[in-house]
Design a protein around this motif. Sequence first.
Motif, short mmCIF file in Angstrom:
data_model
loop_
_atom_site.label_atom_id
_atom_site.label_comp_id
_atom_site.label_asym_id
_atom_site.label_seq_id
_atom_site.Cartn_x
_atom_site.Cartn_y
_atom_site.Cartn_z
N ASN A 19 8.25 26.38 -23.30
CA ASN A 19 7.96 27.61 -24.06
C ASN A 19 6.71 27.45 -24.92
O ASN A 19 6.64 27.94 -26.05
CB ASN A 19 9.16 28.00 -24.94
CG ASN A 19 10.43 28.15 -24.13
OD1 ASN A 19 10.40 28.66 -23.01
ND2 ASN A 19 11.55 27.69 -24.67
N GLY A 20 5.72 26.74 -24.39
CA GLY A 20 4.44 26.57 -25.08
C GLY A 20 4.42 25.50 -26.15
O GLY A 20 3.38 25.24 -26.73
N ILE A 21 5.56 24.85 -26.41
CA ILE A 21 5.62 23.80 -27.43
C ILE A 21 5.41 22.45 -26.75
O ILE A 21 6.22 22.04 -25.91
CB ILE A 21 6.98 23.82 -28.17
CG1 ILE A 21 7.18 25.19 -28.84
CG2 ILE A 21 7.04 22.70 -29.20
CD1 ILE A 21 8.54 25.36 -29.48
N PRO A 22 4.32 21.74 -27.08
CA PRO A 22 4.00 20.51 -26.35
C PRO A 22 4.70 19.28 -26.90
O PRO A 22 5.00 19.19 -28.09
CB PRO A 22 2.48 20.40 -26.54
CG PRO A 22 2.23 21.02 -27.88
CD PRO A 22 3.27 22.12 -28.04
N ALA A 23 4.94 18.33 -26.00
CA ALA A 23 5.42 17.00 -26.36
C ALA A 23 4.65 16.01 -25.51
O ALA A 23 4.52 16.20 -24.29
CB ALA A 23 6.92 16.87 -26.13
N THR A 24 4.11 14.96 -26.13
CA THR A 24 3.28 13.99 -25.43
C THR A 24 4.01 12.66 -25.31
O THR A 24 4.59 12.16 -26.28
CB THR A 24 1.94 13.78 -26.16
OG1 THR A 24 1.26 15.03 -26.26
CG2 THR A 24 1.05 12.82 -25.39
N TYR A 25 3.97 12.08 -24.11
CA TYR A 25 4.60 10.79 -23.85
C TYR A 25 3.50 9.85 -23.30
O TYR A 25 2.86 10.16 -22.30
CB TYR A 25 5.72 10.92 -22.83
CG TYR A 25 6.77 11.92 -23.24
CD1 TYR A 25 7.91 11.53 -23.95
CD2 TYR A 25 6.62 13.28 -22.93
CE1 TYR A 25 8.87 12.46 -24.34
CE2 TYR A 25 7.56 14.22 -23.33
CZ TYR A 25 8.68 13.80 -24.03
OH TYR A 25 9.62 14.74 -24.43
N TYR A 26 3.31 8.73 -23.99
CA TYR A 26 2.24 7.82 -23.62
C TYR A 26 2.73 6.78 -22.60
O TYR A 26 3.93 6.59 -22.40
CB TYR A 26 1.65 7.15 -24.86
CG TYR A 26 0.98 8.14 -25.77
CD1 TYR A 26 -0.27 8.66 -25.47
CD2 TYR A 26 1.63 8.60 -26.92
CE1 TYR A 26 -0.88 9.59 -26.29
CE2 TYR A 26 1.02 9.53 -27.75
CZ TYR A 26 -0.23 10.02 -27.43
OH TYR A 26 -0.82 10.96 -28.24
N ALA A 27 1.75 6.09 -21.98
CA ALA A 27 2.06 5.19 -20.87
C ALA A 27 3.07 4.12 -21.25
O ALA A 27 3.95 3.78 -20.46
CB ALA A 27 0.77 4.55 -20.37
N SER A 28 2.96 3.56 -22.46
CA SER A 28 3.87 2.50 -22.88
C SER A 28 5.32 2.99 -22.92
O SER A 28 6.25 2.28 -22.50
CB SER A 28 3.46 1.95 -24.25
OG SER A 28 3.43 3.00 -25.21
N GLU A 29 5.52 4.22 -23.41
CA GLU A 29 6.87 4.79 -23.47
C GLU A 29 7.42 5.01 -22.06
O GLU A 29 8.60 4.72 -21.77
CB GLU A 29 6.85 6.13 -24.20
CG GLU A 29 6.32 6.10 -25.62
CD GLU A 29 6.19 7.50 -26.18
OE1 GLU A 29 7.24 8.12 -26.41
OE2 GLU A 29 5.06 7.98 -26.37
#
Length: 257
Positions: free
Chosen positions: A165-175
Amino acid sequence: FSVNRFGSVYTLDDRTNLLAGERGVYYTNQEQEIVVTETNVDTLVFREITCNRNGNLCTLTEGKDYTVQTGGTDESWKQYVYTIHKSNFKEEGIYVLTIYSEDRARNASDNGSKGKRLEFAVDKTAPSILLSGIEDGGQYREEGREITLDVEDNLCLLEVKAKINGIPATYYASEILEAGGRVRLMAGSSHHWQDLQVTARDAAGNQTVSGPRRFLITPNLLVQVYMDKPLLYGISGGLILVGTAGAAGWMFRKRKY
């Protein structure tokens, strides 16, 4: 006579300097020409360029794989400008280039030992995203639903961005690496349709965008029916037909009696 205790010095042009391994492996999605200048007090009596790709070593051929421009006189410093063709790096993989030489004073030199290590990766393949747990247009009578993203890259994944719904969440390579290459999301219930879009990007700048996927999660049956327009219109049309038929039957019975 000349005094030469340290051998050659190597300098890189601006673009090649990005490939220097001081900050670890540099990733690029496009092969490029490499230009290195070797400077020495004396004339070189031997020079060689080797290319290691994914552990496979080969010796490059002067005039075919690279060219050399020489400069300097007997009374001045000698310079050798190597232009290594980008066609040597057209295949994907991790490359290590070594320029080795021996001068007339018996000094042996190479760019790696002189702090100009050339290690880089050519990656032209975008990451892959496999999304499970919801389907586009899917409706689920639940309080919430888990969505799983399986993300893979052939060399080095950088990050994954998921927007619900347009709300971003970022997950990095280490995670992602720690989670075995998977990202798990929880989508809660709502009285409205929701949408999900996922973007995966690798260290070379290649990007994959999935979706968007539209879905409805709610335990409320009335909301499910109301938000399902084809079903709602079908029910409404059926009620109208039933009502019309009932009215027609009443009029028929009235006229008969």
